[in-house]
Design an enzyme around this catalytic site. Sequence first.
Site, PDB file in Angstrom:
ATOM      1  N   HIS A 167      40.244  38.687  50.237  1.00 18.46           N
ATOM      2  CA  HIS A 167      39.416  39.723  50.865  1.00 18.46           C
ATOM      3  C   HIS A 167      40.178  40.578  51.873  1.00 18.46           C
ATOM      4  O   HIS A 167      39.715  41.669  52.228  1.00 18.46           O
ATOM      5  CB  HIS A 167      38.212  39.064  51.541  1.00 18.46           C
ATOM      6  N   ASP A 237      33.054  49.906  33.435  1.00 13.23           N
ATOM      7  CA  ASP A 237      32.982  49.924  31.973  1.00 13.23           C
ATOM      8  C   ASP A 237      34.383  49.728  31.394  1.00 13.23           C
ATOM      9  O   ASP A 237      35.273  50.566  31.593  1.00 13.23           O
ATOM     10  CB  ASP A 237      32.388  51.260  31.521  1.00 13.23           C
TER      11      ASP A 237
END
Length: 322
Positions: A167, A237
């Site tokens: 992170h 996508d």
Amino acid sequence: MAPPPPPSLVFSVRRSPPELVAPATPTPHEFKPLSDIDDQDGLRFQIPVIQFYKNVPSMNGRDPAKVIKAALAKTLVFYYPFAGRLREGAGRKLSVECTGEGVVFIEADADVTLREFGDALQPPFPCLEELIYDVPGAGGVLDSPLLLVQVTRLKCGGFIFGLRLNHTMADAAGLVQFMTAVGEVARGAHAPSIPPVWVGVLMRRDNSRATRTRLGQNSTRGYLVSDLTRAGFGDVDFGWGKAVYGGAAKGGVGAIPGVASFYIPFRNGKGEDGIVVPFCLPAAAMEIFVKELNGLLKEKAEEEERPLIPAKKPSTFIISAL
């Protein structure tokens, strides 16, 4: 109220040996310092993300694992710090050594269909540890791979994209930008539509006010909730369309487990939109929390039924007890 995924769902996952995917072409060897905000203790942990994708007949014959692996290598040429390793220097300051060693990639198959996960795709996900495998020796913050990706093919032709990120390297917006870039390359682009920019040096100064703000996230007397409803995980996508579910893999992640969660966008089988907030608490604390929450909801329902109070639009609650 939306039902959680079937708690009894159990399936097996066959994984190929983990491998390192390096940038497709040579990249600079250099050190890039993290900002004073990003290198603090409160962000030194791994954050898991998961994406579910349907089978798309027009993509038959194309292996999502092979497509994403190749796209990952090409994208890392532009995002080459992700292929490096985090080093700690004087004063515990962090820098990325851009070594080009690569990120961990796992190819897998599961004997389960997307439909078996249920209509309400939301945390907790069954067998999550099999979908984002914790490779021994690869889960550290320092001197370890900064990114782990697992692509798990499903019996129905769909697949699951699991990711674990150090992170300190990126927030939700930065991670979605990287994943979107991988998707663009997987669909045939030669370069990401948005070039990455390293901001560590720009923000590396004596900014004590900003540092204190982020350090406040570590307080055990508070509860941090990050809003992912507009982060765009579900829009990523790889060639199989948008994700059926995309976003946080679980709640309770952080340097202090259990004191942070997310607002996660959700759509049930009826097409109704809502927000899921997963909680991860000790069993005794969870029992008290559920009791108090149910009491508040009951009081609200009774208020709405009182004839002397003007009618209000009924509220819809999506509850997931972890």
